[in-house]
Design a protein around this motif. Sequence first.
Motif, mmCIF file in Angstrom:
data_model
loop_
_atom_site.group_PDB
_atom_site.id
_atom_site.type_symbol
_atom_site.label_atom_id
_atom_site.label_comp_id
_atom_site.label_asym_id
_atom_site.label_seq_id
_atom_site.Cartn_x
_atom_site.Cartn_y
_atom_site.Cartn_z
ATOM 1 N N ASN A 164 0.804 -1.221 0.000
ATOM 2 C CA ASN A 164 0.000 0.000 0.000
ATOM 3 C C ASN A 164 0.840 1.275 0.000
ATOM 4 O OD1 ASN A 164 -2.428 -1.365 -0.023
ATOM 5 N ND2 ASN A 164 -2.417 -1.594 2.210
ATOM 6 N N THR A 165 1.839 1.344 -0.843
ATOM 7 C CA THR A 165 2.698 2.528 -0.874
ATOM 8 C C THR A 165 1.933 3.730 -1.416
ATOM 9 O OG1 THR A 165 3.538 1.885 -3.034
ATOM 10 C CG2 THR A 165 4.836 1.241 -1.104
ATOM 11 N N GLN A 166 0.967 3.501 -2.300
ATOM 12 C CA GLN A 166 0.202 4.616 -2.849
ATOM 13 C C GLN A 166 -0.848 5.110 -1.857
ATOM 14 O OE1 GLN A 166 0.942 6.237 -5.588
ATOM 15 N NE2 GLN A 166 2.649 4.848 -5.907
ATOM 16 N N ARG A 167 -1.258 4.254 -0.923
ATOM 17 C CA ARG A 167 -2.309 4.618 0.012
ATOM 18 C C ARG A 167 -1.780 5.236 1.297
ATOM 19 N NH1 ARG A 167 -6.744 -0.144 -0.638
ATOM 20 N NH2 ARG A 167 -6.638 -0.188 -2.900
ATOM 21 N N GLN A 168 -0.501 5.100 1.556
ATOM 22 C CA GLN A 168 0.045 5.642 2.796
ATOM 23 C C GLN A 168 0.379 7.120 2.634
ATOM 24 O OE1 GLN A 168 3.389 3.198 3.610
ATOM 25 N NE2 GLN A 168 4.697 4.142 2.094
ATOM 26 N N ILE A 169 0.566 7.779 3.751
ATOM 27 C CA ILE A 169 1.022 9.162 3.753
ATOM 28 C C ILE A 169 2.305 9.230 4.566
ATOM 29 C CG2 ILE A 169 -1.274 10.171 3.481
ATOM 30 C CD1 ILE A 169 -1.279 10.744 6.455
ATOM 31 N N TRP A 170 3.098 10.248 4.301
ATOM 32 C CA TRP A 170 4.361 10.438 5.007
ATOM 33 C C TRP A 170 4.280 11.700 5.843
ATOM 34 C CZ3 TRP A 170 8.452 7.156 5.064
ATOM 35 C CH2 TRP A 170 8.427 6.111 4.141
ATOM 36 N N VAL A 171 4.838 11.640 7.039
ATOM 37 C CA VAL A 171 5.007 12.811 7.895
ATOM 38 C C VAL A 171 6.510 13.018 7.999
ATOM 39 C CG1 VAL A 171 4.593 13.825 10.161
ATOM 40 C CG2 VAL A 171 2.900 12.277 9.164
ATOM 41 N N VAL A 172 7.000 14.204 7.582
ATOM 42 C CA VAL A 172 8.442 14.454 7.558
ATOM 43 C C VAL A 172 8.778 15.748 8.287
ATOM 44 C CG1 VAL A 172 8.804 13.200 5.401
ATOM 45 C CG2 VAL A 172 8.336 15.621 5.320
ATOM 46 N N TYR A 173 9.996 15.767 8.864
ATOM 47 C CA TYR A 173 10.509 16.937 9.570
ATOM 48 C C TYR A 173 12.017 16.980 9.387
ATOM 49 C CZ TYR A 173 11.655 20.053 13.469
ATOM 50 O OH TYR A 173 12.138 21.086 14.236
ATOM 51 N N ALA A 174 12.528 18.108 8.909
ATOM 52 C CA ALA A 174 13.971 18.262 8.709
ATOM 53 C C ALA A 174 14.632 18.578 10.052
ATOM 54 C CB ALA A 174 14.256 19.365 7.703
ATOM 55 N N LEU A 175 15.535 17.694 10.484
ATOM 56 C CA LEU A 175 16.225 17.866 11.755
ATOM 57 C C LEU A 175 17.449 18.759 11.632
ATOM 58 C CD1 LEU A 175 16.052 14.164 12.916
ATOM 59 C CD2 LEU A 175 14.777 16.077 13.863
ATOM 60 N N GLY A 176 18.017 18.811 10.475
ATOM 61 C CA GLY A 176 19.222 19.594 10.263
ATOM 62 C C GLY A 176 19.840 19.187 8.948
ATOM 63 N N ARG A 177 21.069 19.517 8.805
ATOM 64 C CA ARG A 177 21.772 19.235 7.557
ATOM 65 C C ARG A 177 21.792 17.731 7.270
ATOM 66 N NH1 ARG A 177 25.387 22.909 5.320
ATOM 67 N NH2 ARG A 177 26.406 22.039 3.498
ATOM 68 N N ASN A 178 21.155 17.336 6.194
ATOM 69 C CA ASN A 178 21.109 15.946 5.722
ATOM 70 C C ASN A 178 20.484 14.972 6.704
ATOM 71 O OD1 ASN A 178 22.416 16.780 3.344
ATOM 72 N ND2 ASN A 178 24.406 16.492 4.294
ATOM 73 N N ARG A 179 19.671 15.454 7.635
ATOM 74 C CA ARG A 179 18.991 14.571 8.579
ATOM 75 C C ARG A 179 17.498 14.855 8.533
ATOM 76 N NH1 ARG A 179 20.921 15.899 13.917
ATOM 77 N NH2 ARG A 179 19.431 14.326 14.579
ATOM 78 N N VAL A 180 16.718 13.802 8.341
ATOM 79 C CA VAL A 180 15.271 13.941 8.233
ATOM 80 C C VAL A 180 14.594 12.884 9.081
ATOM 81 C CG1 VAL A 180 13.307 13.856 6.653
ATOM 82 C CG2 VAL A 180 15.455 14.842 5.880
ATOM 83 N N TRP A 181 13.576 13.290 9.838
ATOM 84 C CA TRP A 181 12.725 12.346 10.548
ATOM 85 C C TRP A 181 11.510 12.134 9.663
ATOM 86 C CZ3 TRP A 181 7.673 12.337 12.019
ATOM 87 C CH2 TRP A 181 7.287 11.359 12.937
#
Length: 117
Positions: free
Chosen positions: A9-26
């Motif tokens: 279900n990759t098309q059905r999911q959603i992503w929550v993202v937050y940039a932590l800093g340089r080249n780091r993402v949650w």
Amino acid sequence: MATVPEPANTQRQIWVVYALGRNRVWQRAIQPLPGMSIAQAIDSSGFEAQHPDVDWRSGGVGIFGRRVKPEDMVNPGDRIEIYRALVFDPKESRRRRALHRQRQTIKGKTRGRQRIV
């Protein structure tokens, strides 16, 4: 007739993202429920539990770079981006830099920037 299994279900999911800093993402992928708001999606992603010091409401949120309200509904495939609050006002920063350049010119200390054309 044989049925072809659906891909994950990759098309059905959603992503929550937050940039932590340089080249780091949650980031977390979640399955949205019908009628789920952005605020509910962020809550169910576990963002606040892992980042209790971040007030995501002060910085705002967006979907694919477009600012939205926490009350807006999510759609499958959305990427919810949590923005950080601005530390300074960009307009005020530009004004201060222009004033500084003006003062340097008046003092005769201007060193022209060389532009490579």
